[in-house]
Enzyme design. Structure first.
Site, PDB file in Angstrom:
ATOM      1  N   TYR A 116      -2.474  14.474 -16.438  1.00 50.86           N
ATOM      2  CA  TYR A 116      -3.094  15.540 -17.239  1.00 50.86           C
ATOM      3  C   TYR A 116      -2.043  16.342 -17.999  1.00 50.86           C
ATOM      4  O   TYR A 116      -2.380  17.143 -18.872  1.00 50.86           O
ATOM      5  CB  TYR A 116      -3.894  16.500 -16.348  1.00 50.86           C
ATOM      6  CG  TYR A 116      -5.052  15.886 -15.609  1.00 50.86           C
ATOM      7  CD1 TYR A 116      -5.458  14.570 -15.820  1.00 50.86           C
ATOM      8  CD2 TYR A 116      -5.747  16.628 -14.655  1.00 50.86           C
ATOM      9  CE1 TYR A 116      -6.521  14.021 -15.124  1.00 50.86           C
ATOM     10  CE2 TYR A 116      -6.816  16.085 -13.960  1.00 50.86           C
ATOM     11  CZ  TYR A 116      -7.195  14.782 -14.193  1.00 50.86           C
ATOM     12  OH  TYR A 116      -8.249  14.247 -13.484  1.00 50.86           O
ATOM     13  N   HIS A 172      -4.160   8.150  -8.129  1.00 50.31           N
ATOM     14  CA  HIS A 172      -5.113   8.315  -9.229  1.00 50.31           C
ATOM     15  C   HIS A 172      -6.082   7.151  -9.350  1.00 50.31           C
ATOM     16  O   HIS A 172      -7.267   7.337  -9.626  1.00 50.31           O
ATOM     17  CB  HIS A 172      -4.357   8.499 -10.548  1.00 50.31           C
ATOM     18  CG  HIS A 172      -5.113   9.276 -11.559  1.00 50.31           C
ATOM     19  ND1 HIS A 172      -4.573  10.328 -12.264  1.00 50.31           N
ATOM     20  CD2 HIS A 172      -6.374   9.179 -12.011  1.00 50.31           C
ATOM     21  CE1 HIS A 172      -5.469  10.829 -13.093  1.00 50.31           C
ATOM     22  NE2 HIS A 172      -6.575  10.139 -12.954  1.00 50.31           N
TER      23      HIS A 172
END
Length: 333
Positions: A116, A172
């Site tokens: 991010y 992730h």
């Protein structure tokens, strides 16, 4: 909130481990790996039986949402809020402002990730919030391009966030060296750098392959979940392993939110409760035992997304939303 409970369920899915010795045959599996395999077999059969019998799964293995404290106790022994803020696509000052607005409105769970590109901004907002560090639960994630050197990646996350420790670290999504990366997280957790560890974008097949290779049962699995993609087979499977489920894209995700919020079934239920469609969807998630992390940079929407505990959906309303499932995934993970 971060109070550590001494009823640790480090291996909450594991059952009674029986050591079996066979003459002339060496058992090369660790006890923990064997326990995971036994548990996976049991859960898979239970899920199959439940599906065949048409019975609804409920939360199991001590996973219970406390709607008064708005928390759930993880199998690591730590408490985690059951709603929070997702920071995907928020960067720089916008991220700082959004996290600050969330914390000012009582949000205590913040979700970020290496990919991010905003861990520094999340850390800045947390440090400057005036909220005691132990009252905030921060999740971050390692991306597959970090799996080959996980120790350095963990240290980098700690440095970027700069908030003393990481409450939860996830992988992730599956990738090469994911077991190696998970074992590095296990080590960091043993050293107190991370409190809990888990996975993101792991489903039944991936879990059955992965779990026997590690020693610590994930505390959390974070997957895409919304009324058009409900994972009604995956969620009970994960819950039966003693793992909490968290949903990203709870409102459908970018490019899909408007259609979902405009769904007539959801709109009618919202009108009946004097609530917004977003609040109804988030409440539906919570009543299904799914932690929600809607993302927003709008302070009004952030506040609205916290007002989920002064109403309850009826069984009929829950079923109406359940009937909207299309198996329609909005991201590739």
């Amino acid at each position: 909130m971060k109070k550590f409970l001494f009823t640790l369920l480090t291996f909450s899915l594991a059952l009674t481990i029986t050591a079996c010795e066979n003459s002339g045959q060496q058992n090369t599996e660790t006890a923990s790996a064997a326990a995971v395999k036994n548990s996976i077999t049991t859960v898979s059969q239970n899920t199959k039986n439940t599906s065949e019998n048409g019975e609804e799964n409920s939360l199991k293995n001590n996973i219970e949402f406390d709607f008064e404290t708005k928390t759930v106790t993880l199998n690591s022994g730590y408490e985690m809020p059951i709603y929070g803020l997702g920071t995907y696509s928020l960067e720089g000052d916008e991220c700082v402002q959004s996290v600050t607005a969330a914390l000012e409105n009582g949000v205590r769970l913040i979700d970020t990730a290496y990919m991010y590109h905003n861990e520094e901004s999340v850390g800045e907002a947390v440090r400057n919030s005036g909220v005691p560090r132990e009252d905030i639960f921060v999740i971050t994630k390692l991306y597959p391009n970090q799996f080959s050197a996980p120790e350095a990646a963990i240290e980098q996350a700690l440095e970027k966030l700069d908030i003393e420790y990481i409450d939860m670290m996830l992988l992730h999504h599956p990738g090469e060296d994911d077991v190696k990366a998970y074992k590095a997280m296990e080590k960091a957790a043993a050293e107190g750098k991370i409190h809990s560890i888990g996975l993101s974008n792991w489903y039944i097949e991936e879990l059955e392959d992965f779990l026997p290779q590690v020693d610590t049962v994930p505390s959390l699995v974070q997957n895409e979940i919304h009324p058009y993609y409900q994972e009604n087979d995956v969620i009970p499977y994960i819950h039966d392993l003693g793992i909490v489920v968290q949903g990203w894209y709870p409102l459908g995700g970018r490019g899909y939110t408007k259609e979902l919020l405009g769904n007539s079934v959801i709109s009618e239920i919202a009108a009946a409760h004097g609530k917004s469609s977003a609040q109804v969807i988030l409440r539906w998630n919570l009543q299904k035992g799914i932690v929600v992390i809607p993302g927003s940079s709008n302070p009004d929407h952030i506040k609205e997304n916290t007002e989920l505990f002064d109403f309850e959906l009826t069984n009929e309303e829950m079923e109406k939303i359940n009937s909207l499932d299309r198996g329609e995934k909005h991201d590739w993970y």
